[in-house]
Enzyme design. Structure first.
Site, PDB file in Angstrom:
ATOM      1  N   SER A  20      62.582  52.331  51.950  1.00 42.90           N
ATOM      2  CA  SER A  20      61.616  53.585  51.781  1.00 42.90           C
ATOM      3  C   SER A  20      61.767  54.351  53.145  1.00 42.90           C
ATOM      4  O   SER A  20      61.879  55.531  53.324  1.00 42.90           O
ATOM      5  CB  SER A  20      60.388  53.450  51.282  1.00 42.90           C
ATOM      6  OG  SER A  20      60.400  52.845  49.990  1.00 42.90           O
ATOM      7  N   ARG A  24      63.828  57.815  54.814  1.00 43.33           N
ATOM      8  CA  ARG A  24      62.936  58.744  55.349  1.00 43.33           C
ATOM      9  C   ARG A  24      63.389  59.125  56.848  1.00 43.33           C
ATOM     10  O   ARG A  24      63.315  60.279  57.133  1.00 43.33           O
ATOM     11  CB  ARG A  24      61.417  58.541  54.918  1.00 43.33           C
ATOM     12  CG  ARG A  24      60.953  58.787  53.910  1.00 43.33           C
ATOM     13  CD  ARG A  24      59.676  57.922  53.391  1.00 43.33           C
ATOM     14  NE  ARG A  24      59.101  58.003  52.206  1.00 43.33           N
ATOM     15  CZ  ARG A  24      59.543  57.700  50.785  1.00 43.33           C
ATOM     16  NH1 ARG A  24      60.654  56.853  50.925  1.00 43.33           N
ATOM     17  NH2 ARG A  24      58.952  58.023  49.946  1.00 43.33           N
ATOM     18  N   GLY A  91      67.351  56.733  43.537  1.00 42.32           N
ATOM     19  CA  GLY A  91      66.485  57.660  43.111  1.00 42.32           C
ATOM     20  C   GLY A  91      65.674  58.417  44.393  1.00 42.32           C
ATOM     21  O   GLY A  91      65.391  59.576  44.485  1.00 42.32           O
ATOM     22  N   ARG A 119      67.889  58.907  35.053  1.00 44.22           N
ATOM     23  CA  ARG A 119      66.419  58.912  35.394  1.00 44.22           C
ATOM     24  C   ARG A 119      65.796  60.208  35.346  1.00 44.22           C
ATOM     25  O   ARG A 119      66.525  61.373  35.811  1.00 44.22           O
ATOM     26  CB  ARG A 119      66.380  58.216  36.646  1.00 44.22           C
ATOM     27  CG  ARG A 119      66.971  56.651  36.492  1.00 44.22           C
ATOM     28  CD  ARG A 119      66.826  56.032  38.165  1.00 44.22           C
ATOM     29  NE  ARG A 119      65.505  55.982  38.650  1.00 44.22           N
ATOM     30  CZ  ARG A 119      65.354  55.425  40.059  1.00 44.22           C
ATOM     31  NH1 ARG A 119      66.498  54.843  40.586  1.00 44.22           N
ATOM     32  NH2 ARG A 119      63.919  55.223  40.244  1.00 44.22           N
ATOM     33  N   SER A 162      53.514  58.496  42.210  1.00 47.57           N
ATOM     34  CA  SER A 162      55.003  58.427  42.478  1.00 47.57           C
ATOM     35  C   SER A 162      55.128  59.066  43.998  1.00 47.57           C
ATOM     36  O   SER A 162      54.877  60.026  44.181  1.00 47.57           O
ATOM     37  CB  SER A 162      55.912  59.171  41.356  1.00 47.57           C
ATOM     38  OG  SER A 162      57.352  59.479  42.370  1.00 47.57           O
ATOM     39  N   ASP A 310      57.825  47.892  42.557  1.00 50.14           N
ATOM     40  CA  ASP A 310      59.144  47.251  42.593  1.00 50.14           C
ATOM     41  C   ASP A 310      59.069  45.619  42.676  1.00 50.14           C
ATOM     42  O   ASP A 310      60.263  44.883  42.239  1.00 50.14           O
ATOM     43  CB  ASP A 310      60.081  47.836  43.796  1.00 50.14           C
ATOM     44  CG  ASP A 310      60.038  49.105  43.841  1.00 50.14           C
ATOM     45  OD1 ASP A 310      60.180  49.810  42.742  1.00 50.14           O
ATOM     46  OD2 ASP A 310      60.356  49.873  44.802  1.00 50.14           O
ATOM     47  N   LYS A 337      63.227  52.833  35.876  1.00 46.02           N
ATOM     48  CA  LYS A 337      63.797  52.513  37.273  1.00 46.02           C
ATOM     49  C   LYS A 337      65.354  52.304  37.264  1.00 46.02           C
ATOM     50  O   LYS A 337      65.938  52.809  36.147  1.00 46.02           O
ATOM     51  CB  LYS A 337      63.038  51.472  37.490  1.00 46.02           C
ATOM     52  CG  LYS A 337      61.766  51.509  37.856  1.00 46.02           C
ATOM     53  CD  LYS A 337      61.388  52.603  39.068  1.00 46.02           C
ATOM     54  CE  LYS A 337      59.683  52.396  39.501  1.00 46.02           C
ATOM     55  NZ  LYS A 337      59.527  53.576  40.369  1.00 46.02           N
ATOM     56  N   ARG A 383      67.063  44.542  41.698  1.00 51.27           N
ATOM     57  CA  ARG A 383      65.624  43.974  41.581  1.00 51.27           C
ATOM     58  C   ARG A 383      65.785  42.805  40.643  1.00 51.27           C
ATOM     59  O   ARG A 383      65.226  41.714  40.655  1.00 51.27           O
ATOM     60  CB  ARG A 383      64.367  44.931  41.301  1.00 51.27           C
ATOM     61  CG  ARG A 383      64.224  45.963  42.372  1.00 51.27           C
ATOM     62  CD  ARG A 383      63.345  45.767  43.442  1.00 51.27           C
ATOM     63  NE  ARG A 383      63.663  46.859  44.135  1.00 51.27           N
ATOM     64  CZ  ARG A 383      63.608  46.828  45.576  1.00 51.27           C
ATOM     65  NH1 ARG A 383      63.831  45.792  46.403  1.00 51.27           N
ATOM     66  NH2 ARG A 383      63.419  47.969  46.229  1.00 51.27           N
TER      67      ARG A 383
HETATM   68  O1  SPQ Z   1      65.229  54.873  45.549  1.00 49.22           O
HETATM   69  P1  SPQ Z   1      65.109  54.142  43.878  1.00 49.22           P
HETATM   70  O2  SPQ Z   1      66.332  54.097  43.208  1.00 49.22           O
HETATM   71  O3  SPQ Z   1      63.775  54.937  42.877  1.00 49.22           O
HETATM   72  O4  SPQ Z   1      64.440  52.539  44.258  1.00 49.22           O
HETATM   73  C1  SPQ Z   1      63.477  51.795  43.535  1.00 49.22           C
HETATM   74  C2  SPQ Z   1      63.577  50.429  43.907  1.00 49.22           C
HETATM   75  O5  SPQ Z   1      63.442  49.616  43.324  1.00 49.22           O
HETATM   76  O6  SPQ Z   1      64.091  50.060  45.066  1.00 49.22           O
HETATM   77  C3  SPQ Z   1      62.903  52.161  42.250  1.00 49.22           C
HETATM   78  F1  SPQ Z   1      63.824  51.968  41.312  1.00 49.22           F
HETATM   79  O7  SPQ Z   1      62.302  52.103  44.657  1.00 49.22           O
HETATM   80  C4  SPQ Z   1      61.466  53.403  44.455  1.00 49.22           C
HETATM   81  C5  SPQ Z   1      59.858  52.973  44.312  1.00 49.22           C
HETATM   82  O8  SPQ Z   1      59.786  52.559  42.915  1.00 49.22           O
HETATM   83  C6  SPQ Z   1      61.256  53.798  46.129  1.00 49.22           C
HETATM   84  C7  SPQ Z   1      60.452  54.982  46.347  1.00 49.22           C
HETATM   85  C8  SPQ Z   1      60.216  55.667  47.559  1.00 49.22           C
HETATM   86  O9  SPQ Z   1      60.879  55.254  48.677  1.00 49.22           O
HETATM   87  O10 SPQ Z   1      59.573  56.559  47.715  1.00 49.22           O
HETATM   88  C9  SPQ Z   1      59.264  54.939  45.415  1.00 49.22           C
HETATM   89  C10 SPQ Z   1      59.088  54.302  44.231  1.00 49.22           C
HETATM   90  O11 SPQ Z   1      59.420  54.988  43.410  1.00 49.22           O
HETATM   91  P2  SPQ Z   1      58.279  56.041  42.545  1.00 49.22           P
HETATM   92  O12 SPQ Z   1      59.221  56.691  41.420  1.00 49.22           O
HETATM   93  O13 SPQ Z   1      57.267  55.297  41.999  1.00 49.22           O
HETATM   94  O14 SPQ Z   1      58.040  57.156  43.643  1.00 49.22           O
END
Ligand code: SPQ
Length: 423
Positions: A20, A24, A91, A119, A162, A310, A337, A383
């Site tokens: 994450s 960023r 995502g 998604r 989120s 996660d 996810k 994961r």
């Molecule tokens: O980036 P992506 O594919 O959504 O990755 C995941 C993961 O397991 O690595 C989710 F599938 O992490 C997200 C996490 O679940 C990463 C993230 C972020 O960097 O802001 C936030 C979370 O998602 P969300 O939908 O709760 O904001």
């Protein structure tokens, strides 16, 4: 890839940089003035997708292995890409970039792999549209077509906690007219707020509301990325559930909005200690020592969920080795996810002999049954692949994980690091 029972896991491991925070650092560096130096950037496929998207918009990014330099061109310095931007499996890439692109003066199309195209994107297109954005999707999913517009601030109340939704809105808010607020049911990971502040933006939090003021400019900075607690989670749970184990995991990010797994493990009776704690520009980190522990069931729900979302797959696997019942509630987000992680976990743990029931928004695991090996389809979800590699190390017989190579999304050297600890 095949896994079978080990006598223990012992030694030290240095998990790769936080996914994450890595994403960023490149995104915010790209729209800042001057250079951003990033140390310990995650070289996983998701973070490489983010680099690739910004390169296609004219940002020079040097990637020297762990360290990355972004030559930022300011908030209005991105160029119109001459192709569709491919966000791969990520995502975070597609949702956060949308917040930035909604405010540019060009049109762009974003897409990704088969999983990304399933998604939900309505969760970002709806608030961004309320800010004045022009985004079209295919039935609420990618590809997304974004025509840059002048935006204005809003106060958005999100149904889901989120960080991706919150961050997309905050990024758009930097470009909007007037203040932007995002209220969530529970606080999600706050890496965007911490890093945007580090880059000079006016961002603050009031309870579960994040607030950003429009920015004239952001200033490039140094970012030291701590190790990813979501990657460390596999060693934490493996160390606790496999007898005769002791693992020191170095430099793990322990931001309280991310480290819910540590609380849950301690609630289950885990022996977990911090050896060195330090603050890295607002993102705290520590060396984490875990030892095999006698675990008992617990309940995980409500505000705890975003802080460990996660990690739920590997916590669920660990709960099979705990005495008594573990109840996971309020986790319906797992269905959207990289795979439907609720369904995949329940089916795959059941295939290994676990006593698990899926509920509307979670699962109930009755621990204490010995697991046996099975063939597990990872559904190309990193994961899930790592969870069943770990489960396979304490099950009777052989466990085969199909599509095991998908760990390259967040942890390319996972199997090598795991093997070095095996006894
Ligand atoms: O980036 P992506 O594919 O959504 O990755 C995941 C993961 O397991 O690595 C989710 F599938 O992490 C997200 C996490 O679940 C990463 C993230 C972020 O960097 O802001 C936030 C979370 O998602 P969300 O939908 O709760 O904001």
């Amino acid at each position: 890839m095949k896994f079978s029972k080990v006598r223990g896991l012992r030694g030290e491991v240095l998990v790769p940089g936080d996914k994450s925070i890595s994403h960023r650092s490149v995104m915010f560096g790209a729209i800042s003035e001057g250079n951003t130096e990033i140390y310990n950037y995650l070289q996983g496929a998701d973070c490489l997708s983010t680099i690739s998207c910004f390169r296609k918009m004219g940002i020079e990014i040097e990637n020297n292995g762990d360290n990355v330099t972004v030559h930022g061109k300011g908030m209005r310095g991105l160029n119109r890409p001459d192709c569709v931007l491919d966000c791969g499996n990520s995502g975070t890439t597609i949702r956060l970039i949308s917040g930035i692109l909604a405010a540019q003066d060009f049109d762009v199309t974003l897409t990704g792999d088969a999983s990304i195209q399933k998604r939900p994107m309505g969760r970002i297109t709806e608030p961004l549209s309320l800010m004045g954005a022009d985004i079209t999707s295919v039935n609420g999913c990618a590809p997304l077509r974004i025509a840059g517009k002048r935006l204005h601030g809003i106060h958005y109340t999100s149904k889901v906690a989120s960080a991706q939704v919150k961050s997309a809105i905050l990024l758009a808010g930097l470009y909007g007219e007037g203040e932007t607020r995002v209220t969530e049911p529970y606080v999600s990971r706050n890496h965007s707020e911490i890093m945007l502040k580090h880059f000079g933006a006016d961002v603050r939090a009031e309870g579960t509301t994040a607030i950003v003021q429009p920015a004239r400019e952001l200033l490039g900075n140094v970012v030291r990325v701590p190790g990813d607690i979501s990657s460390a989670a596999f060693f934490i749970c493996a160390g606790l559930m496999i007898p005769n184990s002791e693992i020191l995991i170095r430099n793990v990010g322990i931001n309280p909005t991310r480290s819910g797994i540590l609380k849950v493990c301690r609630d289950m009776g885990a022996d977990i200690r911090f050896l060195n704690e330090y603050d890295g520009d607002g993102e705290p980190a520590a060396d984490v020592l875990v030892k095999s522990s006698s675990l008992h069931g617990t309940t995980i729900s409500g505000e705890m969920i975003p802080a460990l979302i996660d990690e739920i797959p590997v916590i669920a696997a660990m709960a099979c080795f705990a005495q008594g019942e573990t109840v996971i509630r309020d986790a319906a987000e797992l269905k959207v996810k990289e795979s439907n992680r609720l369904e995949v976990m329940v089916n795959s743990l059941t295939a290994m002999g676990a006593d698990v029931t899926e509920t509307e928004d979670g699962m109930i695991i009755r621990g204490g049954n010995m697991l046996h090996g099975a063939v597990i389809d990872s559904r190309l979800d990193h994961r899930i692949a790592m969870t069943f590699a770990v489960a396979g190390l304490c099950a009777e017989g052989e466990t085969e994980v199909l599509g095991a190579e998908c760990v390259n999304i967040s942890y390319p050297n996972f199997y090598g690091d795991l093997e070095r600890l095996m006894r």
